[in-house]
Design an enzyme around this catalytic site. Structure first.
Site, PDB file in Angstrom:
ATOM      1  N   LYS A 206       0.854  -1.187   0.000  1.00 25.52           N
ATOM      2  CA  LYS A 206       0.000   0.000   0.000  1.00 25.52           C
ATOM      3  C   LYS A 206       0.889   1.236   0.000  1.00 25.52           C
ATOM      4  CE  LYS A 206      -3.544   2.415   2.601  1.00 25.52           C
ATOM      5  NZ  LYS A 206      -4.543   2.309   3.658  1.00 25.52           N
ATOM      6  N   ARG A 216     -10.738   9.658   2.303  1.00 22.01           N
ATOM      7  CA  ARG A 216     -10.526  10.206   3.649  1.00 22.01           C
ATOM      8  C   ARG A 216     -11.664  11.144   4.004  1.00 22.01           C
ATOM      9  NH1 ARG A 216      -4.007  10.971   2.810  1.00 22.01           N
ATOM     10  NH2 ARG A 216      -3.509   8.752   2.992  1.00 22.01           N
ATOM     11  N   GLU A 248       7.472  -6.446   1.061  1.00 25.15           N
ATOM     12  CA  GLU A 248       6.225  -6.412   1.850  1.00 25.15           C
ATOM     13  C   GLU A 248       5.312  -7.597   1.530  1.00 25.15           C
ATOM     14  OE1 GLU A 248       5.219  -4.738   4.280  1.00 25.15           O
ATOM     15  OE2 GLU A 248       6.324  -2.863   4.368  1.00 25.15           O
ATOM     16  N   LYS A 263      -2.140  -1.393  -3.841  1.00 20.90           N
ATOM     17  CA  LYS A 263      -3.013  -0.225  -3.769  1.00 20.90           C
ATOM     18  C   LYS A 263      -2.208   1.040  -3.828  1.00 20.90           C
ATOM     19  CE  LYS A 263      -6.045   1.980  -0.452  1.00 20.90           C
ATOM     20  NZ  LYS A 263      -6.559   1.957   0.885  1.00 20.90           N
ATOM     21  N   SER A 289     -10.239   5.736  -4.418  1.00 22.06           N
ATOM     22  CA  SER A 289     -11.197   6.825  -4.584  1.00 22.06           C
ATOM     23  C   SER A 289     -10.747   7.882  -5.593  1.00 22.06           C
ATOM     24  CB  SER A 289     -11.467   7.470  -3.228  1.00 22.06           C
ATOM     25  OG  SER A 289     -10.254   7.896  -2.629  1.00 22.06           O
ATOM     26  N   TYR A 328     -14.942   1.235  -6.871  1.00 22.90           N
ATOM     27  CA  TYR A 328     -16.219   1.931  -6.651  1.00 22.90           C
ATOM     28  C   TYR A 328     -17.125   1.803  -7.871  1.00 22.90           C
ATOM     29  CZ  TYR A 328     -13.590   3.570  -2.715  1.00 22.90           C
ATOM     30  OH  TYR A 328     -12.842   3.583  -1.569  1.00 22.90           O
TER      31      TYR A 328
HETATM   32  C1  PBG Z   1      -6.891   3.613   5.528  1.00 24.70           C
HETATM   33  C2  PBG Z   1      -7.440   3.373   4.165  1.00 24.70           C
HETATM   34  C3  PBG Z   1      -7.349   4.296   3.129  1.00 24.70           C
HETATM   35  C4  PBG Z   1      -8.001   3.726   2.040  1.00 24.70           C
HETATM   36  C5  PBG Z   1      -8.481   2.479   2.434  1.00 24.70           C
HETATM   37  N1  PBG Z   1      -8.108   2.279   3.765  1.00 24.70           N
HETATM   38  C6  PBG Z   1      -6.789   5.646   3.087  1.00 24.70           C
HETATM   39  C7  PBG Z   1      -5.490   5.938   3.700  1.00 24.70           C
HETATM   40  O1  PBG Z   1      -4.597   5.094   3.764  1.00 24.70           O
HETATM   41  O2  PBG Z   1      -5.347   7.067   4.155  1.00 24.70           O
HETATM   42  C8  PBG Z   1      -8.134   4.413   0.716  1.00 24.70           C
HETATM   43  C9  PBG Z   1      -9.139   3.888  -0.210  1.00 24.70           C
HETATM   44  C10 PBG Z   1      -9.498   4.827  -1.295  1.00 24.70           C
HETATM   45  O3  PBG Z   1      -8.882   5.890  -1.504  1.00 24.70           O
HETATM   46  O4  PBG Z   1     -10.459   4.489  -2.003  1.00 24.70           O
HETATM   47  N2  PBG Z   1      -6.891   2.572   6.378  1.00 24.70           N
END
Ligand code: PBG
Length: 338
Positions: A206, A216, A248, A263, A289, A328
Site C-alpha cells: 500500500k 478520507r 512487503e 493499492k 477513490s 467503486y
Molecule cells: C486507511 C485506508 C485508506 C483507504 C483504504 N483504507 C486511506 C489511507 O490510507 O489514508 C483508501 C481507499 C481509497 O482511496 O479508495 N486505512
C-alpha cells in the site's frame, strides 16, 4: 485489378486480420472482466434511512445499516464478488487511542452482524485500521506531537479488531494499516479464537498515495477542506519503490496472508505484475477513490467517456495480473452488463 496488386505489400503477417469483426476480436481477447471478480467498497454511517452523497465521489453514498442491507441485496443479485466495509463514525466517538474500534457494539460490527444474518453467503471484507477512529486520522496509535504510529501497540489493537469482526461474521479481515508484522499476529490471534477459517486479505503493498483524498473525506478521517493531506509516509510505501513492494508482499505471505493486495491500482500496474509473478497466491488490486474521482469528474465535464474509461481502467488492472479488483465502479459496471 492488376492495379490493386501494385499497392499490395508483400506481408507475411497482417495482425489486423484478427481484428476484422467483433467475433474474431472476442475469440482472441486475452483478458476478461467478470462481475464476480469485483468487490464493491461501501461506507456505513449511524442512523436510519440515511443516504449521504459524497461530493468527491459522485454516485457513492454513505449508508445507514438498513439501506446497506438493501444495497447488498442488489449487489448480490448483480453477482458482485463481495463488499468491503468502511465506517464513518461520529466525531464524539474518536479518541487518540481509537477506543471505539474495540467496542463490540460499534457501528461496523453491527453492520457486519446485520449483513451476515441476512446474507449467509455474502463475502464481507472488514477493514482493519484505526483511521476512522483516531482524531488525527492516522492508521495507528500516534504519540502526541509525532506522526508515526507506534507499531507493536497498534498491531495488538488490530488483532483484537480482527477477532471482533470475525465474531460479527466477516469472511475476511483486511489490514490496511501497513504496520510491520500484523498479518502474523492477526493470524495467530484468529486461530487462537477458533476463527481459523477467516481469511486475511492483506493490503500488502500500500503506497503513500495522493489518490486517497476522496476516501478520507468519505470516512471523515481528514476533510478535503483541511488542505494538504495527512502524511503517512512513515508507514505506507514510497511511490518511487518497486523492490520494496516485493519485500512487503513476501513477508505477508510468510506470515499467513491468503490474498495479497496492491493499492492504488492504475498508477501501480507494474507492481501488480511484479507481485503476480512472485507469488502463487491470489492477487487483489484496489482502484482507489482518487482513480474513481478522476474518471467521474472528467466525464461530468464531458471530457471523457465514463463507461469506456471505466471499463478500460478495470481491464488494464486485470491485464496487469490482478485476480480481484476493489472498485467503486463495481455496481455500475455490473448494472451496465445486465
Ligand atoms: C486507511 C485506508 C485508506 C483507504 C483504504 N483504507 C486511506 C489511507 O490510507 O489514508 C483508501 C481507499 C481509497 O482511496 O479508495 N486505512
Amino acid at each position: 485489378m492488376s492495379d490493386k496488386k501494385d499497392y499490395q505489400l508483400d506481408l507475411i503477417h497482417r495482425p489486423r486480420r484478427l481484428r476484422q469483426t467483433q467475433s474474431l476480436r472476442d475469440l482472441v481477447e486475452e483478458t476478461d472482466l467478470k462481475v464476480s471478480k469485483l468487490i464493491q467498497p461501501l461506507f456505513v454511517v449511524e442512523g436510519d434511512s440515511i443516504c449521504e452523497p459524497i461530493a468527491s465521489m459522485p454516485g457513492i453514498e454513505r449508508l445507514s445499516i438498513d439501506l446497506l442491507l438493501k444495497e447488498c441485496e442488489s449487489l448480490i443479485e448483480l453477482g458482485i464478488g463481495g463488499v468491503a466495509l468502511f465506517p464513518k463514525i461520529e466525531t464524539a466517538l474518536k479518541c487518540n487511542m481509537g477506543r471505539e474500534a474495540l467496542n463490540p457494539e460499534g457501528l461496523i460490527y453491527r453492520a457486519i452482524r446485520a449483513l451476515r444474518k441476512r446474507f449467509p453467503e455474502l463475502t464481507i471484507i472488514a477493514d482493519l485500521a484505526l483511521d476512522p477512529y483516531t482524531i488525527e486520522g492516522h492508521d495507528g496509535i500516534v504519540e502526541m506531537g509525532t506522526s508515526s504510529p507506534l507499531n507493536d501497540v497498534t498491531v495488538d489493537i488490530l488483532a483484537e479488531m480482527a477477532v471482533l469482526a470475525s465474531d460479527a461474521g466477516a469472511t475476511m479481515v483486511a489490514p490496511s494499516d501497513m504496520m510491520d508484522g500484523r498479518v502474523g499476529v492477526i493470524r495467530k490471534t484468529l486461530d487462537a479464537n477458533a476463527f481459523e477459517s477467516v481469511l486475511i486479505l492483506s493490503y500488502a503493498a500500500k503506497y503513500a498515495s495522493a489518490f486517497y483524498g476522496p476516501f478520507r473525506d468519505a470516512v471523515g478521517s481528514v476533510s478535503l477542506e483541511d488542505g494538504p493531506s495527512i502524511d503517512k509516509r512513515s508507514y505506507q510505501l514510497n511511490p518511487a519503490n518497486r523492490r520494496e513492494a516485493l519485500l512487503e508482499t513476501s513477508l505477508d505471505e510468510l506470515e499467513g496472508a491468503d490474498i495479497l493486495m496492491v493499492k492504488p491500482a492504475g498508477q501501480y500496474l507494474d507492481i501488480i505484475r511484479d507481485v503476480r509473478e512472485s507469488t502463487i497466491l491470489p492477487v487483489a488490486a484496489y482502484q482507489v477513490s482518487g482513480e474513481y474521482a478522476q474518471i467521474m469528474a472528467a466525464s461530468e465535464k464531458g471530457w471523457l467517456d465514463m463507461k469506456a474509461c471505466r471499463d478500460e481502467s478495470l481491464l488494464a488492472i486485470r491485464r496487469a495480473g490482478a485476480d480481484i479488483i476493489l472498485t467503486y465502479f463495481a455496481k455500475a459496471y455490473a448494472q451496465d452488463l445486465s
